[in-house]
Motif scaffolding. Structure first.
Motif, PDB file in Angstrom:
ATOM      1  N   ALA A   1      -8.832  -2.269  -4.852  1.00  0.00           N
ATOM      2  CA  ALA A   1      -7.516  -3.171  -4.831  1.00  0.00           C
ATOM      3  C   ALA A   1      -6.480  -1.922  -4.602  1.00  0.00           C
ATOM      4  CB  ALA A   1      -7.038  -3.643  -6.161  1.00  0.00           C
ATOM      5  N   ALA A   2      -5.336  -2.169  -3.873  1.00  0.00           N
ATOM      6  CA  ALA A   2      -4.035  -1.560  -3.552  1.00  0.00           C
ATOM      7  C   ALA A   2      -3.157  -1.928  -4.165  1.00  0.00           C
ATOM      8  CB  ALA A   2      -3.986  -1.404  -2.035  1.00  0.00           C
ATOM      9  N   VAL A   3      -2.412  -1.177  -5.205  1.00  0.00           N
ATOM     10  CA  VAL A   3      -1.414  -1.763  -6.133  1.00  0.00           C
ATOM     11  C   VAL A   3      -0.013  -0.838  -5.483  1.00  0.00           C
ATOM     12  CG1 VAL A   3      -0.441  -1.930  -8.166  1.00  0.00           C
ATOM     13  CG2 VAL A   3      -3.099  -2.192  -7.763  1.00  0.00           C
ATOM     14  N   ARG A   4       0.884  -1.683  -5.300  1.00  0.00           N
ATOM     15  CA  ARG A   4       2.534  -0.927  -5.200  1.00  0.00           C
ATOM     16  C   ARG A   4       3.484  -1.678  -6.031  1.00  0.00           C
ATOM     17  NH1 ARG A   4       2.865   2.508  -0.893  1.00  0.00           N
ATOM     18  NH2 ARG A   4       5.093   2.129  -0.963  1.00  0.00           N
ATOM     19  N   GLN A   5       4.371  -1.131  -6.451  1.00  0.00           N
ATOM     20  CA  GLN A   5       5.472  -1.625  -7.086  1.00  0.00           C
ATOM     21  C   GLN A   5       6.774  -0.992  -7.016  1.00  0.00           C
ATOM     22  OE1 GLN A   5       7.196  -0.488  -9.899  1.00  0.00           O
ATOM     23  NE2 GLN A   5       6.029   1.326 -10.886  1.00  0.00           N
ATOM     24  N   TYR A   6       7.876  -1.595  -6.907  1.00  0.00           N
ATOM     25  CA  TYR A   6       9.176  -1.415  -6.658  1.00  0.00           C
ATOM     26  C   TYR A   6      10.132  -2.057  -7.881  1.00  0.00           C
ATOM     27  CZ  TYR A   6       7.704   0.019  -2.156  1.00  0.00           C
ATOM     28  OH  TYR A   6       6.849   0.344  -1.018  1.00  0.00           O
ATOM     29  N   SER A   7       9.490  -1.975  -8.971  1.00  0.00           N
ATOM     30  CA  SER A   7      10.117  -2.648 -10.119  1.00  0.00           C
ATOM     31  C   SER A   7      11.522  -2.091 -10.715  1.00  0.00           C
ATOM     32  CB  SER A   7       9.056  -2.807 -11.275  1.00  0.00           C
ATOM     33  OG  SER A   7       8.774  -1.533 -11.813  1.00  0.00           O
TER      34      SER A   7
ATOM     35  N   ASP B   1      -6.391  -8.320   4.744  1.00  0.00           N
ATOM     36  CA  ASP B   1      -6.391  -7.254   5.981  1.00  0.00           C
ATOM     37  C   ASP B   1      -6.617  -6.085   5.882  1.00  0.00           C
ATOM     38  OD1 ASP B   1      -3.891  -6.684   4.635  1.00  0.00           O
ATOM     39  OD2 ASP B   1      -2.470  -7.089   6.267  1.00  0.00           O
ATOM     40  N   LEU B   2      -7.177  -5.718   4.675  1.00  0.00           N
ATOM     41  CA  LEU B   2      -7.656  -4.289   4.567  1.00  0.00           C
ATOM     42  C   LEU B   2      -9.204  -4.256   4.473  1.00  0.00           C
ATOM     43  CD1 LEU B   2      -4.989  -3.190   1.952  1.00  0.00           C
ATOM     44  CD2 LEU B   2      -4.955  -2.709   4.522  1.00  0.00           C
ATOM     45  N   ALA B   3      -9.750  -4.666   5.466  1.00  0.00           N
ATOM     46  CA  ALA B   3     -11.354  -4.576   5.363  1.00  0.00           C
ATOM     47  C   ALA B   3     -11.727  -3.919   6.513  1.00  0.00           C
ATOM     48  CB  ALA B   3     -11.751  -6.085   5.577  1.00  0.00           C
ATOM     49  N   THR B   4     -12.799  -3.051   6.153  1.00  0.00           N
ATOM     50  CA  THR B   4     -13.666  -1.822   6.871  1.00  0.00           C
ATOM     51  C   THR B   4     -15.136  -2.307   6.998  1.00  0.00           C
ATOM     52  OG1 THR B   4     -11.860  -0.275   6.559  1.00  0.00           O
ATOM     53  CG2 THR B   4     -13.933   0.566   7.331  1.00  0.00           C
ATOM     54  N   ALA B   5     -15.513  -2.331   8.266  1.00  0.00           N
ATOM     55  CA  ALA B   5     -16.864  -2.537   8.563  1.00  0.00           C
ATOM     56  C   ALA B   5     -17.677  -1.341   8.758  1.00  0.00           C
ATOM     57  CB  ALA B   5     -17.003  -3.701   9.615  1.00  0.00           C
ATOM     58  N   PHE B   6     -18.947  -1.330   8.220  1.00  0.00           N
ATOM     59  CA  PHE B   6     -19.973  -0.117   8.430  1.00  0.00           C
ATOM     60  C   PHE B   6     -21.266  -0.947   9.014  1.00  0.00           C
ATOM     61  CE2 PHE B   6     -16.804   1.360   5.499  1.00  0.00           C
ATOM     62  CZ  PHE B   6     -16.412   2.550   5.711  1.00  0.00           C
TER      63      PHE B   6
ATOM     64  N   GLY C   1     -15.285  -0.341  12.553  1.00  0.00           N
ATOM     65  CA  GLY C   1     -13.852  -1.091  12.735  1.00  0.00           C
ATOM     66  C   GLY C   1     -13.233  -1.688  11.618  1.00  0.00           C
ATOM     67  N   GLN C   2     -12.176  -2.232  11.565  1.00  0.00           N
ATOM     68  CA  GLN C   2     -11.253  -2.784  10.574  1.00  0.00           C
ATOM     69  C   GLN C   2     -10.854  -4.051  11.217  1.00  0.00           C
ATOM     70  OE1 GLN C   2      -8.324   0.125  10.251  1.00  0.00           O
ATOM     71  NE2 GLN C   2      -9.350   0.880   8.199  1.00  0.00           N
ATOM     72  N   PHE C   3     -10.789  -4.859  10.195  1.00  0.00           N
ATOM     73  CA  PHE C   3     -10.597  -6.442  10.634  1.00  0.00           C
ATOM     74  C   PHE C   3      -9.904  -7.245   9.415  1.00  0.00           C
ATOM     75  CE2 PHE C   3     -14.658  -6.325   8.538  1.00  0.00           C
ATOM     76  CZ  PHE C   3     -14.834  -7.426   7.970  1.00  0.00           C
ATOM     77  N   ASN C   4      -9.670  -8.407   9.481  1.00  0.00           N
ATOM     78  CA  ASN C   4      -8.943  -9.269   8.611  1.00  0.00           C
ATOM     79  C   ASN C   4     -10.225 -10.106   8.093  1.00  0.00           C
ATOM     80  OD1 ASN C   4      -6.371  -8.390   9.152  1.00  0.00           O
ATOM     81  ND2 ASN C   4      -5.827  -9.838  10.694  1.00  0.00           N
ATOM     82  N   PHE C   5     -10.069 -10.169   6.833  1.00  0.00           N
ATOM     83  CA  PHE C   5     -11.297 -10.862   5.808  1.00  0.00           C
ATOM     84  C   PHE C   5     -10.618 -12.213   5.470  1.00  0.00           C
ATOM     85  CE2 PHE C   5     -13.752 -11.821   2.518  1.00  0.00           C
ATOM     86  CZ  PHE C   5     -15.155 -11.719   2.862  1.00  0.00           C
ATOM     87  N   ALA C   6     -11.199 -13.251   5.952  1.00  0.00           N
ATOM     88  CA  ALA C   6     -10.762 -14.492   5.348  1.00  0.00           C
ATOM     89  C   ALA C   6     -11.143 -14.982   4.141  1.00  0.00           C
ATOM     90  CB  ALA C   6     -11.072 -15.588   6.446  1.00  0.00           C
ATOM     91  N   PRO C   7     -10.775 -15.611   3.086  1.00  0.00           N
ATOM     92  CA  PRO C   7     -11.132 -16.206   1.948  1.00  0.00           C
ATOM     93  C   PRO C   7     -12.550 -16.712   2.152  1.00  0.00           C
ATOM     94  CG  PRO C   7      -8.985 -16.603   2.146  1.00  0.00           C
ATOM     95  CD  PRO C   7      -9.154 -16.116   3.411  1.00  0.00           C
ATOM     96  N   VAL C   8     -13.409 -16.534   1.107  1.00  0.00           N
ATOM     97  CA  VAL C   8     -14.701 -17.331   1.254  1.00  0.00           C
ATOM     98  C   VAL C   8     -14.831 -17.978  -0.321  1.00  0.00           C
ATOM     99  CG1 VAL C   8     -17.445 -16.828   1.520  1.00  0.00           C
ATOM    100  CG2 VAL C   8     -15.626 -15.690   2.590  1.00  0.00           C
ATOM    101  N   ALA C   9     -15.194 -19.162  -0.340  1.00  0.00           N
ATOM    102  CA  ALA C   9     -15.272 -20.003  -1.559  1.00  0.00           C
ATOM    103  C   ALA C   9     -16.696 -19.774  -2.094  1.00  0.00           C
ATOM    104  CB  ALA C   9     -15.052 -21.226  -1.272  1.00  0.00           C
ATOM    105  N   PRO C  10     -16.834 -19.957  -3.410  1.00  0.00           N
ATOM    106  CA  PRO C  10     -18.495 -19.650  -4.081  1.00  0.00           C
ATOM    107  C   PRO C  10     -19.212 -20.954  -3.156  1.00  0.00           C
ATOM    108  CG  PRO C  10     -16.671 -19.656  -5.711  1.00  0.00           C
ATOM    109  CD  PRO C  10     -15.913 -19.994  -4.411  1.00  0.00           C
ATOM    110  N   GLY C  11     -20.441 -20.195  -2.886  1.00  0.00           N
ATOM    111  CA  GLY C  11     -21.426 -20.962  -2.123  1.00  0.00           C
ATOM    112  C   GLY C  11     -21.232 -21.243  -0.621  1.00  0.00           C
TER     113      GLY C  11
END
Length: 549
Positions: free
Chosen positions: A263-269, A408-413, A420-430
């Motif tokens: 996880a990447a966390v940023r805050q400007y609180s 959009d922070l996915a890296t493939a090995f 390379g890097q790519f956008n990872f779309a949501p994947v539901a259970p099953g």
């Protein structure tokens, strides 16, 4: 100024209590202790313990962030009775110095660096004064030697000339020494200036929170002296977290994909989160919480409109004055426009066992979550219409009980090498999903149009007609066989007058792939050093006078 107050009913006994029970205002030192971060926004909790004498007191928390919404503050008090809560974010009274030991040390270091720089500047100024004094003395001696009031006695003139020469030499030596000192001191000044800049940067790194603060005052009554625990929670908008994925494909006799989740966390609180207990949640509190509403679908039937007789322009102008106003159009009931909430699915929370620190507007903190493994079916996908090589794909099923969030922070090995890097779309259970792991340079694609005959040029028949023939080549120049899913297309029509016939050799494995009309898929196996071919033929015909689009 925003102001919010919560005033519970005060009992008569409290109103009649002796004045001696009222104590001075107490300042409560607090800092964020627990934070729940959402995809957009965060819930911050402060917990503090304070010793209360018997009676009613004002407990002041002077350092909440400036932009806290008073309507989204929750206050709990254990060990005393909460009477009221007041909120002020403007015109604050001066508060106590609450610097941490680290901030105090950084301020002291900055002051020492500035003092050293100031002392050096004083030495440079003294050396510059020496240069100026020597120059003034030299100017005076030069003017004295050219004065018309010099004595005429030769001996006196000789002594005066000797004195002018000696003093001019001394002044020149003093000026030279001073200038040398200035050059040395100026070199040292560069180091002292860097010391000040470094000390200021160190202090700024600790003082990332905004200077403007919000003051929260709690009025509480303690029936007896003792400790009370204050818990204040509030929502901040300027915070977010996003998944960070490493997808590691391991190939071999059995292939698998390991998903490293972070996880990447940023805050400007407006305040720093130092060593807080952090939880990441996938739910979005600011999203839609109620389902939509269905309204009645009112339909009407009417007599068909009568065709109007044509008239020339003059008749139309003459009849314009006699035309009756048009009948009002029946009002149509429409459903109100609604915003669409994009939800990620069921809520999942990630709690971290170790404290986490995130500075305001400065840190981009990456946190490791977990690792999840999946069996994978590895194959090649070929789209010769757009690509010159095939791409390595891994087909896997989400066997977890939670949704794999999109990012959009996915890296493939592949076998340890980043591809390379790519956008990872949501994947539901099953859900089954195909993930690309880069090009396969040894699977070369070629798409060749063999002919194109157009009937309107008099080549085929009297009606308009087009005949196309296309050959697709897949060449495997590598040392391993590949199962290839080859994709191409043929034109489709929804008009009876436009007739389209096609044939393929070999026949496709799937037509209208995933309900996309005209999209064809062949499941092929290409051996090392071998080549596979697919031939497509398409015939299109349409009536004379029509144009093909």
């Amino acid at each position: 100024m925003r102001f919010a107050i919560l005033a519970p009913v005060v009992s008569l006994s409290a109103l009649l209590a002796p004045l001696a029970l009222w104590a001075d205002t107490l300042t409560v030192d607090s800092a964020p202790s627990a934070v729940t971060v959402y995809p957009y926004g965060a819930q911050v909790t402060r917990t503090a313990t304070v010793t209360l004498p018997q009676g009613t007191h004002d407990l002041v928390l002077p350092d909440l962030p400036q932009n806290v919404d008073p309507g989204r503050i929750s206050v709990k008090l254990a060990g005393a009775q909460l009477q009221s809560v007041s909120f002020r974010d403007r015109n604050q009274p001066p508060g106590p110095d609450q610097d941490t030991p680290e901030v105090t040390a950084a301020r002291d270091a900055l002051k020492a660096a500035e003092t050293a720089l100031g002392a050096l500047d004083d030495r440079i100024a003294l050396a510059q004064v020496a240069v100026q004094a020597a120059k003034a003395q030299t100017d005076f001696l030069t003017a004295l030697g050219t004065s018309e009031a010099l004595p005429m006695d030769v001996a006196t003139l000789r002594e005066l000339a000797q004195m002018i020469g000696d003093q001019t030499l001394v002044a020149g030596q003093v000026a030279g020494q001073a200038q040398t000192s200035i050059r040395i001191l100026m070199e040292e000044r560069k180091d002292r200036t860097e010391d000040v800049a470094d000390a200021q940067a160190a202090l700024d790194a600790l003082l990332t929170a905004d200077q403007d603060r919000t003051r929260l005052t709690l009025t509480a009554t303690a029936q007896a002296a003792g400790e009370a625990t204050v818990e204040v929670s509030y929502h901040v908008d300027d915070a977010a977290w996003a998944p960070v994925y490493n997808l590691r494909l391991t190939t071999g006799d059995t292939s698998s994909v390991e998903l490293e989740r972070g996880a990447a966390v940023r805050q400007y609180s407006g305040e720093d989160w130092g060593d807080v207990s952090m939880t990441l949640a996938t739910v979005q509190p600011s999203g839609q919480t109620w389902p939509g509403t269905i309204y009645s679908d009112l339909r009407r039937i009417e007599d068909p409109a009568k065709p109007k007789a044509r008239m020339n322009a003059e008749a139309a102008l003459g009849a314009a004055a006699d035309m009756a106003p048009p009948s009002p159009v029946p009002e149509t009931i429409q459903e109100p426009a609604m915003a669409v909430a994009m939800l990620d699915g069921p809520s999942v929370q990630y709690a971290f066992p170790l404290p986490v620190s995130v500075a305001n507007g400065a840190d981009d903190v990456r946190i490791a979550l977990d690792k999840v493994g999946f069996d994978a079916d590895v194959y090649a996908r070929a789209v010769p219409l757009s690509d010159s090589v095939a791409y390595r794909m891994a087909r896997m099923t989400n066997t977890t009980q939670e949704q794999l969030l999109g990012t959009d922070l996915a890296t493939a090995f592949v076998d340890g090498q980043m591809v390379g890097q790519f956008n990872f779309a949501p994947v539901a259970p099953g859900q089954e999903v195909d993930i690309a792991f880069g090009p396969i340079e040894t699977l070369r694609l070629n798409r060749v149009r063999l002919n194109r005959n157009e009937g309107d040029r008099g080549i085929i028949s009297r009606s308009n007609e087009i005949t196309e023939a296309t050959r697709i080549d897949i060449e495997n120049t590598g040392a391993k066989p590949w199962r290839v899913e080859l994709f191409d297309r043929v034109p489709v029509s929804e008009q009876e007058d436009l007739e389209i016939d096609w044939s393929a050799q070999p026949a496709p494995t799937v037509t209208d792939h995933e309900d996309r009309k005209g999209v064809l898929m062949w499941d092929l196996t290409v051996a090392p050093g071998d080549e596979s071919n697919v031939t497509l033929e398409v015939d299109m015909s349409w009536p004379e006078g029509k144009i093909l689009r």
